[in-house]
Design an enzyme around this catalytic site. Structure first.
Site, short mmCIF file in Angstrom:
data_model
loop_
_atom_site.label_atom_id
_atom_site.label_comp_id
_atom_site.label_asym_id
_atom_site.label_seq_id
_atom_site.Cartn_x
_atom_site.Cartn_y
_atom_site.Cartn_z
N VAL A 1 0.85 -1.19 0.00
CA VAL A 1 0.00 0.00 0.00
C VAL A 1 0.89 1.24 0.00
O VAL A 1 1.81 1.36 0.81
CB VAL A 1 -0.94 0.03 1.23
N ALA B 1 4.54 4.10 2.93
CA ALA B 1 4.05 2.86 2.32
C ALA B 1 4.21 1.72 3.33
O ALA B 1 4.91 1.87 4.33
CB ALA B 1 4.83 2.54 1.04
N LYS B 2 3.59 0.62 3.07
CA LYS B 2 3.75 -0.56 3.92
C LYS B 2 3.24 -1.77 3.15
O LYS B 2 2.45 -1.64 2.21
CB LYS B 2 2.96 -0.42 5.22
N GLY B 3 3.68 -2.95 3.57
CA GLY B 3 3.20 -4.15 2.89
C GLY B 3 3.72 -5.39 3.56
O GLY B 3 4.23 -5.36 4.69
#
Length: 427
Positions: free
Chosen positions: A66, A111-113
Site C-alpha cells: 500500500v 508505504a507498507k506491505g
C-alpha cells in the site's frame, strides 16, 4: 503474547490512525481538500503468487503493498511477514509511515506491505523462494526512487538481501548497480549501512533519555519492561541497560517472564537465539500469565511488538510513568485517554521508533552517493537528528498544553499541507 484476533487488530489499527489524523487535522483546521487526499491511499496492490515448496507441492501466497502518499518524496515503509497482514492493516501502517517521515523531515512518503504468512512454518529455502517470487511479482511497483521497502516484523537483513538481488537481476547489466538502494536494512556486504541494525532501538532509547532529561529523571536503576524482544526490543534494552536501567519483564509471542532483580539483556538474547527465538524458560526468571504483563511493577513500559496491545481493558493496570512506543500503533485511542488521565507520559510511535527510517535514509543516501559511513558517524547523525525532532515535538506539546502524539501529528500534517499548498493539485 498477542491476544487479539486478526479482525480486531485490523479494525483497531485503521480506526486508530484515522482518529489520530482527524483529531490533529481539526486542531489545525487542515484544508478540507487536502484532508480528503490524506484520508485515502494513493495505491493498493494485492498480489497472489505461487511458490514451490521443498516437498514439491505448490502453495499460493497473498502479498500486499500500500502506497499512502508521496507528496514529500518516494514511498518508504517496511515489509512484514505475519498472519495479521492484510490490505487494511497495510493501509493503517502506510499512513503511519507518511506521518513519521514527514515528522522527521525526510524526503519520503509512506508505504507498507508484506505477506500473510507465519514464517515459522516454512524452511529458510522456502522463505527465500517466497521472498524472491514476491519481489518479482511486485515488479516496478517498487524502485529506488519510487518505493523503498525495509525490514519489519519477521523480516530482516537477509530478507532485504534476497529482495535487492532479485530486483537487480530484473534490470539490464548496465543498470543493476544503480538499483542497490531499492531496499534499506540490507546486510553490510550487500550495501547495508553501519548501525542500521540498531537504529530503531537506539532511537527509542534516545527518546526515553531525552524525555527523562526534560523531566530531570535519572535512568539509573529505573525498571523497564519490553513487549517483543526482536531487533527493536533487544537494542532498546541494550542501551537502557548501559545507562544503568534494569529490565524486569519481557513478553514475546511465546510467553511472559519477569525478574524484579533484573534480567541480563545479552544473556536473554543469547538464550533466545538458541531457543528457537523464544524467551520461555529463561533461567533466573518466573513465568507469568499473558494478561499480567502490562500490570508489572515498573517505571518504563516499551511495547515493541504489534499494534493494539494497550487497550481500554489493560490501560488502568499499567504502573509505569512512561510508555515509549517501539511498535507502530501499540496503544489504542481509548487506552491513550485513560493513560493521559492517569498522568502517564507517552512518547508516540511516529516519533519514538523513527530512528529506523532515519537509519534507512542514511543507508539510501550512502548507496546513492557511493559513500560508506562509520558506525560512530551514523550514530552521531542519528543522535543529532532525533534530538532536534524530540525537542520540536516536546516544545509544541508544552505550548499547546497537550500530549506529544497530537503535537507530532500537527507538525507532520502541516509539513505535507505546505507542500500541497505550494505545488497545487494537478491538473
Amino acid at each position: 503474547m498477542i491476544t487479539k484476533t486478526k479482525k480486531e487488530l485490523k479494525q483497531g489499527m485503521l480506526e486508530n490512525v484515522m482518529s489520530q489524523f482527524n483529531h490533529a487535522a481539526d486542531i489545525i483546521n487542515l484544508n478540507p481538500n487536502i484532508k480528503k487526499i490524506l484520508s485515502i491511499t494513493n495505491n493498493e496492490l494485492i498480489i497472489h503468487f505461487p511458490v514451490k515448496m521443498d516437498n514439491g507441492d505448490v502453495e499460493v501466497f497473498t502479498g500486499y503493498r500500500v502506497q499512502h502518499n508521496n507528496a514529500l518524496g518516494p514511498y518508504k515503509g517496511g515489509l512484514r511477514y505475519h498472519p495479521t497482514v492484510d490490505i487494511d492493516a497495510a493501509k493503517a501502517l502506510a499512513m503511519w509511515m507518511t506521518w513519521k517521515t514527514s515528522l522527521v523531515g525526510l524526503p519520503y512518503g509512506g508505504a507498507k506491505g508484506g505477506i500473510q504468512i507465519d514464517p515459522s512454518k516454512y524452511s529458510i529455502t522456502e522463505l527465500e523462494r517466497i521472498t524472491r517470487r514476491f519481489t518479482y511479482a511486485l515488479g516496478d511497483n517498487i524502485g529506488p526512487e519510487h518505493d523503498i521497502p525495509a525490514p519489519d516484523v519477521n523480516t530482516n537483513s537477509q530478507t532485504m538481501a534476497w529482495i535487492v538481488d532479485t530486483y537487480m537481476s530484473t534490470k539490464s547489466p548496465a543498470e543493476r548497480s544503480k538499483n542497490q538502494h531499492v531496499v534499506t536494512g540490507k546486510p553490510l556486504g550487500s550495501g547495508g549501512s553501519e548501525g542500521r541494525d540498531r537504529a530503531t532501538g537506539y532511537g527509542v532509547f534516545l527518546n526515553i533519555k531525552f524525555w527523562a532529561e526534560k523531566k530531570k529523571i535519572d535512568l539509573k536503576n529505573k525498571r523497564f519492561i519490553v513487549q517483543g524482544f526482536g531487533n527493536v526490543g533487544f537494542w532498546t534494552s541494550h542501551f537502557l541497560e548501559l545507562e544503568g536501567a534494569k529490565l524486569v519483564g519481557v513478553q514475546d509471542a511465546f510467553g511472559t517472564i519477569a525478574n524484579h532483580q533484573g534480567i541480563a539483556v545479552a544473556q536473554l538474547n543469547d538464550y533466545m537465539q538458541g531457543n528457537k527465538g523464544s524467551i520461555v524458560d529463561f533461567p533466573n526468571s518466573v513465568a507469568l500469565p499473558t494478561e499480567d504483563f502490562f500490570g508489572l511493577d515498573c517505571d518504563i513500559c516499551i511495547p515493541a511488538a504489534l499494534g493494539n496491545q494497550i487497550t481500554a481493558e489493560n490501560a488502568d493496570k499499567i504502573k509505569a510513568f512512561l510508555i515509549a512506543e517501539g511498535a507502530n500503533g501499540p496503544t489504542d485511542v481509548e487506552a491513550e485517554e485513560i493513560l493521559l488521565n492517569n498522568g502517564v507520559g507517552i512518547i508516540p510511535d511516529i516519533l519514538c521508533n523513527s530512528g529506523g527510517v532515519i537509519g534507512s535514509y542514511f543507508e539510501w543516501l550512502q548507496n546513492r552517493n557511493g559513500e560508506l559511513w562509520q558506525l560512530d558517524e551514523v550514530l552521531a547523525k542519528l543522535d543529532k537528528k532525533m534530538k532536534e525532532i524530540f525537542d520540536r515535538v516536546y516544545v509544541k506539546a508544552e505550548e499547546r498544553n497537550g500530549d506529544m502524539r497530537t503535537s507530532a501529528y500537527v507538525i507532520a500534517i502541516e509539513r505535507i499541507e505546505k507542500a500541497y499548498v505550494q505545488r497545487g493539485i494537478f491538473p
